[in-house]
Enzyme design. Structure first.
Site, PDB file in Angstrom:
ATOM      1  N   LYS A 191      38.915  34.174  35.090  1.00 11.46           N
ATOM      2  CA  LYS A 191      40.357  34.418  34.905  1.00 11.46           C
ATOM      3  C   LYS A 191      41.096  33.568  35.935  1.00 11.46           C
ATOM      4  CE  LYS A 191      43.856  36.542  36.096  1.00 11.46           C
ATOM      5  NZ  LYS A 191      45.068  35.694  36.412  1.00 11.46           N
ATOM      6  N   GLU A 267      37.436  37.424  48.670  1.00 14.22           N
ATOM      7  CA  GLU A 267      37.802  36.364  49.621  1.00 14.22           C
ATOM      8  C   GLU A 267      39.321  36.411  49.665  1.00 14.22           C
ATOM      9  OE1 GLU A 267      35.581  34.570  51.153  1.00 14.22           O
ATOM     10  OE2 GLU A 267      33.810  34.822  49.884  1.00 14.22           O
ATOM     11  N   CYS A 302      43.861  28.999  52.472  1.00 15.20           N
ATOM     12  CA  CYS A 302      43.608  30.313  53.090  1.00 15.20           C
ATOM     13  C   CYS A 302      43.234  30.171  54.568  1.00 15.20           C
ATOM     14  CB  CYS A 302      42.515  31.046  52.327  1.00 15.20           C
ATOM     15  SG  CYS A 302      41.028  30.060  52.145  1.00 15.20           S
ATOM     16  N   GLU A 401      50.929  36.224  56.236  1.00 14.14           N
ATOM     17  CA  GLU A 401      50.511  34.989  55.592  1.00 14.14           C
ATOM     18  C   GLU A 401      51.668  34.423  54.772  1.00 14.14           C
ATOM     19  OE1 GLU A 401      47.611  35.041  52.345  1.00 14.14           O
ATOM     20  OE2 GLU A 401      46.551  33.422  53.373  1.00 14.14           O
TER      21      GLU A 401
HETATM   22  P1  NAD Z   1      47.025  36.498  44.251  1.00 12.46           P
HETATM   23  O1  NAD Z   1      46.320  37.603  44.945  1.00 12.46           O
HETATM   24  O2  NAD Z   1      48.449  36.681  43.921  1.00 12.46           O
HETATM   25  O3  NAD Z   1      46.307  36.165  42.861  1.00 12.46           O
HETATM   26  C1  NAD Z   1      44.940  35.831  42.802  1.00 12.46           C
HETATM   27  C2  NAD Z   1      44.425  36.130  41.417  1.00 12.46           C
HETATM   28  O4  NAD Z   1      44.493  37.540  41.219  1.00 12.46           O
HETATM   29  C3  NAD Z   1      45.244  35.496  40.298  1.00 12.46           C
HETATM   30  O5  NAD Z   1      44.378  35.055  39.277  1.00 12.46           O
HETATM   31  C4  NAD Z   1      46.095  36.645  39.819  1.00 12.46           C
HETATM   32  O6  NAD Z   1      46.499  36.532  38.463  1.00 12.46           O
HETATM   33  C5  NAD Z   1      45.145  37.822  39.990  1.00 12.46           C
HETATM   34  N1  NAD Z   1      45.797  39.131  40.082  1.00 12.46           N
HETATM   35  C6  NAD Z   1      47.023  39.416  40.574  1.00 12.46           C
HETATM   36  N2  NAD Z   1      47.276  40.744  40.441  1.00 12.46           N
HETATM   37  C7  NAD Z   1      46.181  41.305  39.865  1.00 12.46           C
HETATM   38  C8  NAD Z   1      45.837  42.635  39.458  1.00 12.46           C
HETATM   39  N3  NAD Z   1      46.679  43.644  39.629  1.00 12.46           N
HETATM   40  N4  NAD Z   1      44.629  42.834  38.898  1.00 12.46           N
HETATM   41  C9  NAD Z   1      43.753  41.811  38.727  1.00 12.46           C
HETATM   42  N5  NAD Z   1      44.039  40.536  39.062  1.00 12.46           N
HETATM   43  C10 NAD Z   1      45.234  40.284  39.639  1.00 12.46           C
HETATM   44  O7  NAD Z   1      46.773  35.207  45.134  1.00 12.46           O
HETATM   45  P2  NAD Z   1      47.338  33.760  44.897  1.00 12.46           P
HETATM   46  O8  NAD Z   1      48.788  33.766  45.233  1.00 12.46           O
HETATM   47  O9  NAD Z   1      46.899  33.254  43.562  1.00 12.46           O
HETATM   48  O10 NAD Z   1      46.516  32.923  45.982  1.00 12.46           O
HETATM   49  C11 NAD Z   1      46.878  32.877  47.306  1.00 12.46           C
HETATM   50  C12 NAD Z   1      46.020  33.826  48.124  1.00 12.46           C
HETATM   51  O11 NAD Z   1      44.652  33.492  47.972  1.00 12.46           O
HETATM   52  C13 NAD Z   1      46.312  33.722  49.598  1.00 12.46           C
HETATM   53  O12 NAD Z   1      46.382  35.013  50.142  1.00 12.46           O
HETATM   54  C14 NAD Z   1      45.103  32.975  50.141  1.00 12.46           C
HETATM   55  O13 NAD Z   1      44.826  33.200  51.494  1.00 12.46           O
HETATM   56  C15 NAD Z   1      44.026  33.476  49.252  1.00 12.46           C
HETATM   57  N6  NAD Z   1      42.864  32.569  49.273  1.00 12.46           N
HETATM   58  C16 NAD Z   1      41.743  32.985  49.932  1.00 12.46           C
HETATM   59  C17 NAD Z   1      40.625  32.150  49.998  1.00 12.46           C
HETATM   60  C18 NAD Z   1      39.360  32.599  50.695  1.00 12.46           C
HETATM   61  O14 NAD Z   1      38.320  32.010  50.457  1.00 12.46           O
HETATM   62  N7  NAD Z   1      39.413  33.605  51.554  1.00 12.46           N
HETATM   63  C19 NAD Z   1      40.659  30.895  49.377  1.00 12.46           C
HETATM   64  C20 NAD Z   1      41.816  30.516  48.714  1.00 12.46           C
HETATM   65  C21 NAD Z   1      42.916  31.376  48.661  1.00 12.46           C
END
Ligand code: NAD
Length: 499
Positions: A191, A267, A302, A401
């Site tokens: 997804k 993550e 991240c 963040e």
């Molecule tokens: P996000 O949490 O908004 O979304 C991530 C994914 O989760 C998307 O596909 C989104 O559609 C899905 N999602 C959102 N709400 C959901 C729900 N209620 N149920 C199921 N799925 C849901 O994050 P983002 O804005 O896409 O990405 C940025 C974040 O990702 C930052 O916090 C960043 O630090 C983190 N990140 C972490 C790593 C790591 O390895 N630790 C790597 C890259 C990004």
């Protein structure tokens, strides 16, 4: 590196046909509801394509297919060496589409084409190859039991794995999940983020061409609160792997508890400290690495070193070097191979970044670089590297963040104080240390509560090294052989031997 010019990339972009459909049971298909959402190019604000808005019904169909394929053994029952060959073909097909994938990533997400090509897509191909090559070299165990019995410790695939990934490195983060999940024999539903679904959609056909059986790898674009939630609440998804924000990660843990106690591997976010000690070997190199370590990928990383801790005794010397190094990172057209900084992924994210820039000023930070939206005439969402000096670690821009190009510079006077500031965070994803003193490097590295610590470099590493966080940065590791643990169950078989 691709040697296409700016004009050639633009030409390619103009003639590109983009598919926005879901990939379910081996077919590209619209969402059951027929609904779509707009996929926007953040460099100009224009619609690229309408994308299938998958929801609960689509999730249910895909999960049923995935479950059937898993139980049939069509993939889960293949030997590691058979799966290896298919995955190697998959990597080769990804490599054949290297340019098209890079182009899709840049158009969809706004990052510079040189990075999409040289880092994201190259990294994804390498990841698929790496796990393909690894899987027939991983042995199970025999327990040290008595002579009258044999205790086998074997690993088995879990079943249906849902991988929910973010938009900052769409194909790369996706590959860190689907490659180890597939090589271990699971059926995978990917997804992608609603902000960057295009490369995930594209690669589904390649997986099938490579020989991954129909229904074993499916792609469901859509919103998190719709199709994402449906996957996370399903009784038939056995494992949920996620990269994204800490807030959504916490919600996924709840969904697991409300449903079938599926394994949830997270993550999540970060607010990583990068510590420059006065005895650093080369201040200029440290300043350059600090700039790139924070502003690479528009700061949408991240592990970005967003809290720059500088020893007060060298601060006057260091800050001009930092500002100078930052000049190499300027927003431009993402399709130009010379561009070093692209567009923020969408207007929502850009406004979040601009809001935090206001908060930084309101809370007493001294703005020494950037600070406002630029290139508005393009219609794109561009924000240059922004540096605040004189920040207290308790201020919001040091604790929350931002996920954009904003750096908070914090002074310190001793190793102990640096470690205390660095660890004073809900996150624990990564940290950097710059020193010529080996003893100090080891002592500080041990004291830092972070999943990755870089000494005299920032954000280094390859597929051999695990990647993940302490504290609220997550509970899992991507990359390396350690990642395989997430996608397998351990089975104990004890055999009694007769005399
Ligand atoms: P996000 O949490 O908004 O979304 C991530 C994914 O989760 C998307 O596909 C989104 O559609 C899905 N999602 C959102 N709400 C959901 C729900 N209620 N149920 C199921 N799925 C849901 O994050 P983002 O804005 O896409 O990405 C940025 C974040 O990702 C930052 O916090 C960043 O630090 C983190 N990140 C972490 C790593 C790591 O390895 N630790 C790597 C890259 C990004």
């Amino acid at each position: 590196m691709s040697n296409l010019t700016h004009a050639q990339w633009q030409e390619k972009a103009a003639s590109l046909t983009i598919n926005g459909q879901a990939f379910i049971n081996g077919e590209y298909t619209d969402a059951q509801s027929g609904e779509t959402f707009d996929c926007i190019n953040p460099a100009n604000g224009k619609v690229l394509v309408k994308v299938a808005r998958c929801q609960e019904k689509d999730a249910k169909i895909a999960i049923d297919v995935a479950k059937k394929t898993f139980e049939s053994g069509v993939w889960s029952g293949q030997s590691p060496v058979q799966r290896k060959k298919v995955m190697q073909r998959f990597a080769a097909l990804l490599a054949e589409s290297h340019e098209e994938l890079a182009l899709l990533e840049t158009l969809d997400m706004g990052k510079p084409i040189s990075e999409s090509y040289g880092v994201d897509v190259a990294g994804a191909i390498n990841c698929v190859n790496w796990y393909a090559e690894a899987i027939d070299k991983v042995y199970d165990e025999v327990a040290p039991t008595g002579d009258d019995e044999i205790g086998l410790i074997t690993r088995e695939p879990i079943g249906v794995v849902a991988a929910i990934v973010p938009w900052n490195f769409p194909i790369l983060m996706g590959s860190w999940k689907f490659a180890p999940a597939l090589v271990t024999g699971n059926s995978v539903i990917l997804k992608p983020s609603e902000k960057s679904p295009l490369t995930a959609i594209f690669i589904a056909q390649l997986a099938e061409q490579a020989g991954i059986p129909k229904g074993v790898f499916q792609v469901l674009p859509g919103y998190g609160h719709e199709v994402g939630e449906a996957l996370a609440l399903s009784m038939d998804v056995e494992c949920l792997v996620f990269t994204g924000s800490t807030g959504v990660g916490k919600r996924l843990l709840q969904y697991s508890g409300q449903s079938n106690m599926k394994r949830v591997w997270l993550e999540a976010g970060g607010k990583s400290p990068n510590i420059i000690f006065a005895d650093c070997i080369d201040l200029k190199a440290a300043a350059t690495a600090a700039a790139w370590g924070c502003f690479y990928n528009q700061g949408e990383v991240c592990v970005a070193g967003t809290r720059l801790l500088v020893e007060n005794s060298i601060k006057d010397e260091f800050m001009p070097l930092l500002v100078e190094a930052t000049k190499a990172i300027t927003p431009g057209d993402p399709l130009d191979p010379n561009t070093t900084m692209g567009a923020i992924v969408d207007d929502v994210q850009m406004n979040q970044v601009l809001n935090y820039i206001n908060i930084g000023s309101e809370q007493g930070g001294t703005l020494i670089s950037g600070g406002e939206r630029v290139a508005t005439e393009t219609g794109g969402y561009f924000v240059p590297p922004t540096i605040f000096d004189g920040i207290e670690n308790c201020s919001r821009i040091a604790q929350e963040e931002i996920f954009g190009p904003v750096m908070a510079v914090i002074g310190f006077d001793s190793s102990e104080q640096a470690v205390a500031i660095a660890n004073d965070s809900q996150f624990g994803l990564a940290a950097g240390i710059w020193t010529s003193n080996l003893n100090k490097a080891h002592k500080v590295a041990k004291a830092l509560r972070a999943g990755s610590v870089w000494v005299n470099n920032y954000n280094g590493g390859d597929m051999t090294l695990p990647f993940g966080g302490f504290k609220q940065s997550g509970n899992a590791r991507d990359k390396s052989l350690h990642a395989l643990d997430k996608y397998t169950e351990i089975k104990t078989t004890l055999i009694k031997l007769e005399d």
